[in-house]
Motif scaffolding. Structure first.
Motif, mmCIF file in Angstrom:
data_model
loop_
_atom_site.group_PDB
_atom_site.id
_atom_site.type_symbol
_atom_site.label_atom_id
_atom_site.label_comp_id
_atom_site.label_asym_id
_atom_site.label_seq_id
_atom_site.Cartn_x
_atom_site.Cartn_y
_atom_site.Cartn_z
ATOM 1 N N GLY A 1 0.818 -1.203 0.000
ATOM 2 C CA GLY A 1 0.000 0.000 0.000
ATOM 3 C C GLY A 1 0.854 1.255 0.000
ATOM 4 N N LEU A 2 1.846 1.308 0.884
ATOM 5 C CA LEU A 2 2.747 2.459 0.915
ATOM 6 C C LEU A 2 3.537 2.557 -0.380
ATOM 7 C CD1 LEU A 2 4.069 4.834 2.382
ATOM 8 C CD2 LEU A 2 5.689 3.202 3.392
ATOM 9 N N SER A 3 3.960 1.423 -0.919
ATOM 10 C CA SER A 3 4.698 1.444 -2.186
ATOM 11 C C SER A 3 3.875 2.076 -3.302
ATOM 12 C CB SER A 3 5.103 0.019 -2.582
ATOM 13 O OG SER A 3 6.026 -0.525 -1.656
ATOM 14 N N ALA A 4 2.584 1.752 -3.351
ATOM 15 C CA ALA A 4 1.711 2.336 -4.370
ATOM 16 C C ALA A 4 1.633 3.842 -4.199
ATOM 17 C CB ALA A 4 0.316 1.715 -4.272
ATOM 18 N N SER B 1 -2.645 -2.411 4.466
ATOM 19 C CA SER B 1 -3.301 -3.293 5.432
ATOM 20 C C SER B 1 -3.668 -2.456 6.650
ATOM 21 C CB SER B 1 -2.367 -4.437 5.813
ATOM 22 O OG SER B 1 -2.020 -5.196 4.674
ATOM 23 N N TRP B 2 -4.961 -2.351 6.922
ATOM 24 C CA TRP B 2 -5.434 -1.319 7.859
ATOM 25 C C TRP B 2 -4.889 -1.512 9.265
ATOM 26 C CZ3 TRP B 2 -6.733 2.535 5.223
ATOM 27 C CH2 TRP B 2 -7.410 3.629 5.787
ATOM 28 N N PHE B 3 -5.013 -2.734 9.803
ATOM 29 C CA PHE B 3 -4.590 -2.977 11.176
ATOM 30 C C PHE B 3 -3.089 -3.221 11.299
ATOM 31 C CE2 PHE B 3 -9.132 -4.123 11.578
ATOM 32 C CZ PHE B 3 -9.468 -3.342 12.669
ATOM 33 N N PRO C 1 -11.613 -4.712 0.611
ATOM 34 C CA PRO C 1 -11.241 -5.259 1.921
ATOM 35 C C PRO C 1 -10.147 -6.310 1.765
ATOM 36 C CG PRO C 1 -13.631 -5.232 1.651
ATOM 37 C CD PRO C 1 -13.037 -4.930 0.306
ATOM 38 N N GLN C 2 -9.328 -6.454 2.798
ATOM 39 C CA GLN C 2 -8.258 -7.443 2.772
ATOM 40 C C GLN C 2 -8.763 -8.746 3.373
ATOM 41 O OE1 GLN C 2 -4.511 -6.160 4.358
ATOM 42 N NE2 GLN C 2 -3.863 -8.245 4.847
ATOM 43 N N PRO C 3 -8.622 -9.862 2.663
ATOM 44 C CA PRO C 3 -9.063 -11.139 3.219
ATOM 45 C C PRO C 3 -8.442 -11.387 4.584
ATOM 46 C CG PRO C 3 -8.494 -11.379 0.904
ATOM 47 C CD PRO C 3 -8.068 -10.000 1.307
#
Length: 344
Positions: free
Chosen positions: A37-40, A221-223, A254-256
């Motif tokens: 996510g940060l890479s994007a 990844s949210w958490f 959402p992330q599985p």
């Protein structure tokens, strides 16, 4: 016109708009997160500013990072490596080095699955005895378009309260330990915290947040990649007190496991519970990933934020952010919601 053709047209317009952007109009941006996510976000942001700092989570305990952390007691280098690779330029030098540091060995011995960049970063930490100086040196070698900093100077253990982690006991809440385990938990994550409690922030990361024009939190990844930044007290204080404007960039889906079944607005509610004093200015979401715009707007308003919907997903339908479209969305937000360039 098909949805795919429409997105391809938008991508072409975004690329043209970015190529015509005036030099010198460079906001000072800090991006927080970890993993892909940060890479994007960094791959997009380096297209619109040369004053970019990544502040990266240090709770990873899986794969090559986990092995190095366990064996040597170092910060997990994997997310730091990915951020450095994302900041490499699109020229031959940048792309060659990005591929080199991301390369993983394949063998039947101890080097199997270790990433070259992880070993390089750890070697420099041991040589220099300074996390920040070593990462700056790696960035200089790569020709990185920005700076990479760890959020804390000590490796952290992520722990989560999870309801229904054991499918046979769906109403039971237990503590799950380790970022890799939390990311894949089959239960419902209620909250997360880190060990040690109240970890020290890297001073340079705090200074970057306080001096920024814009702070970008997410996607990721949210958490396990986004929320951990709010669990470092000095860093959270900086996020609350900084005069920078703040963007919360939402995931495409959402992330599985970790956020299975989460709506976009629920991501905001989770963030608000973990950092009730933190206000945001803008919530960025892909227009196709928001089924209930009114509920998202209500949740954003509770954080003090406006919602910006934009096509930021890859036109081929794969749920990943497109760098050019995401860059165009950030660029528009910086201009519409902040001061009009030139910056500083």
């Amino acid at each position: 016109m098909t949805s795919r053709n429409l997105r391809q047209r938008r991508l072409s317009r975004a690329t043209a708009a970015l190529s015509g952007r005036k030099r010198g109009a460079q906001p000072k941006v800090v991006a927080l997160g970890g993993g892909m996510g940060l890479s994007a976000s960094l791959t997009a942001l380096r297209r619109i500013t040369g004053d970019l700092t990544a502040v990266v989570t240090v709770a990873d305990d899986g794969g090559s990072s986990g092995r190095l952390r366990e064996e040597l007691g170092v910060l997990p280098p994997g997310d730091l490596r990915k951020a450095l690779a994302a900041l490499c330029g699109d020229d031959e030098w940048g792309q060659t080095w990005a591929q080199v540091i991301q390369h993983r060995f394949e063998s039947k011995g101890d080097l199997h699955e270790h990433a070259v960049g992880n070993l390089l970063i750890v070697a420099l930490w041991e040589q220099l005895g300074d996390h920040v100086q070593a990462l700056d040196l790696v960035g200089k070698l790569l020709g990185a378009h920005g700076r990479v900093l760890p959020m804390s100077a000590v490796p952290l253990e992520l722990q989560a309260l999870v309801r229904g982690h054991d499918p046979a006991r769906p109403d039971e809440t237990v503590t799950v330990r380790g970022q890799a385990t939390v990311a894949l938990t089959p239960g419902e994550v209620q909250s997360v915290h880190v060990v040690p409690v109240d970890p020290p922030a890297v001073p340079e990361a705090v200074a970057a947040v306080l001096d920024a024009d814009w702070v970008v939190l997410g996607p990721g990844s949210w958490f396990s990649s986004v929320i951990p930044h709010l669990l470092v007290p000095e860093l959270l204080d900086a996020l609350v007190t900084t005069k920078a404007r703040k963007v919360l960039s939402l995931n495409l889906a959402p992330q599985p496991g970790e956020t299975e079944g989460f709506s976009p607005q629920r991501h905001l509610e989770v963030l608000g519970r973990h950092a009730p004093k933190l206000a945001m200015d803008v919530v960025l979401a892909d227009e196709a990933a928001v089924p209930d715009r009114e509920s998202l707007a209500d949740a954003a308003q509770r954080l003090g934020a406006a919602v910006e919907l934009a096509p930021v997903a890859s036109p081929d339908g794969v749920p990943i952010h497109d760098p050019e479209l995401l860059a165009a969305a950030y660029d528009r937000i910086f201009r519409m919601h902040g001061r009009i360039g030139p910056w500083r």
